[in-house]
Design a protein around this motif. Structure first.
Motif, short mmCIF file in Angstrom:
data_model
loop_
_atom_site.label_atom_id
_atom_site.label_comp_id
_atom_site.label_asym_id
_atom_site.label_seq_id
_atom_site.Cartn_x
_atom_site.Cartn_y
_atom_site.Cartn_z
N GLY A 51 22.17 79.55 54.02
CA GLY A 51 22.29 78.52 55.04
C GLY A 51 20.96 78.03 55.57
N SER A 52 19.93 78.85 55.43
CA SER A 52 18.60 78.49 55.94
C SER A 52 17.75 77.73 54.92
CB SER A 52 17.85 79.76 56.37
OG SER A 52 18.56 80.45 57.38
N ILE A 113 26.97 73.83 56.36
CA ILE A 113 26.42 73.92 57.72
C ILE A 113 24.89 73.84 57.66
CG2 ILE A 113 26.16 75.41 59.75
CD1 ILE A 113 28.96 76.50 59.14
N GLY A 114 24.30 74.48 56.66
CA GLY A 114 22.86 74.42 56.47
C GLY A 114 22.38 73.01 56.20
N GLN A 117 22.28 71.08 59.29
CA GLN A 117 21.14 71.48 60.12
C GLN A 117 19.90 70.62 59.83
OE1 GLN A 117 19.32 75.69 61.73
NE2 GLN A 117 19.72 75.55 59.55
N ARG A 127 19.41 70.85 67.21
CA ARG A 127 19.68 71.78 66.12
C ARG A 127 20.91 72.63 66.42
NH1 ARG A 127 20.27 76.26 64.29
NH2 ARG A 127 20.27 76.97 66.44
N THR A 131 24.65 72.23 64.38
CA THR A 131 25.20 73.36 63.64
C THR A 131 26.51 73.84 64.25
OG1 THR A 131 23.64 74.75 64.90
CG2 THR A 131 23.05 74.23 62.62
N SER A 145 31.26 79.77 66.04
CA SER A 145 30.45 78.58 65.72
C SER A 145 29.09 78.70 66.38
CB SER A 145 31.15 77.31 66.21
OG SER A 145 32.35 77.07 65.50
N SER A 149 25.28 79.30 64.71
CA SER A 149 24.16 78.44 65.09
C SER A 149 22.95 79.24 65.53
CB SER A 149 24.59 77.50 66.23
OG SER A 149 23.51 76.73 66.68
N LEU A 152 21.32 81.13 62.56
CA LEU A 152 20.56 80.21 61.71
C LEU A 152 19.30 79.72 62.40
CD1 LEU A 152 23.35 78.00 60.05
CD2 LEU A 152 21.93 79.76 58.94
#
Length: 226
Positions: A51-52, A113-114, A117, A127, A131, A145, A149, A152
């Motif tokens: 995700g990052s 989701i990433g 972002q 940010r 997310t 959720s 966030s 991440l």
């Protein structure tokens, strides 16, 4: 001047870096149990890395190429993104979803989701907001959720600090009281913000943040078009 006559732009850069680092450290500290448990939860660790990746790669590109400067400090963009993404957050938060990280977070979802972002690189797009919105759109409950966030946020903020260090290492800095105060206050405020937000989100909706964004956007529109 509040910082005294000796305050210089180089101190401003260092303060920015330390504030980011302190924010990341406070999040690390708050989620220390979950993060320490990642050695026993390789799936979650892998998902957080996946995700990052989008924000790390895109952030590096826009930073090194100077593309971010095309959007920076553009009040019209900030006003419109503040309004639009506030409305999107409202729509995403309307339904009662109950998916959880432990049982429903997977490769496809965390990657999307990433990708969401990345939008945080646009001024006015929060940010955390984008997310959380993305996780809500994928039907995760408010608490999980928000947890996604914040988790991440750690690599994202750390990555931003590393990029800024590129400019900082070319300058000589002196660790003074202002830097120490900035680090301490940033750590404390960030820690209690995470704690308050997660306590709040267990009981209430995200409408207060939607209203806040709409009010800010209206103020900006008045400034722009007045």
């Amino acid at each position: 001047m509040i910082f005294g006559s000796d305050y210089q732009p180089k101190e401003s850069l260092l303060i920015t870096i330390t504030l980011h680092s302190a924010t990341a450290l406070s999040t690390l500290f708050y989620f220390r149990k979950e993060l320490l448990d990642l050695k026993n939860n390789q799936k979650l660790l892998s998902l957080l890395i996946i995700g990052s990746i989008p924000i790390v790669i895109t952030g590096y590109i826009v930073s090194t190429t100077g593309l971010i400067n095309l959007l920076e400090n553009n009040l019209k963009i900030i006003a419109w993104t503040t309004l639009i993404f506030g409305i999107i957050l409202y729509v995403a938060d309307k339904s009662k979803f109950d998916k959880k990280i432990s049982s429903n977070l997977n490769f496809k979802t965390i990657l999307y989701i990433g990708l969401f972002q990345i939008l945080a690189l646009i001024p006015g797009v929060s940010r955390a907001g984008i997310t959380i919105t993305a996780a809500r759109l994928f039907r995760f409950n408010r608490f999980d959720s928000s947890k996604i966030s914040f988790l991440l946020a750690i690599p994202a903020i750390a990555g931003a600090s590393v990029l800024q260090l590129k400019d900082a290492i070319e300058q000589s800095f002196e660790l003074n009281y202002l830097i120490l105060i900035s680090i301490t206050l940033s750590f404390l405020f960030s820690y209690f913000t995470v704690k308050f937000f997660l306590d709040y989100i267990n009981k209430f909706s995200l409408n207060v943040f939607v209203i806040y964004r709409i009010i800010i956007s209206i103020i900006l529109f008045i400034i722009i078009y007045n």
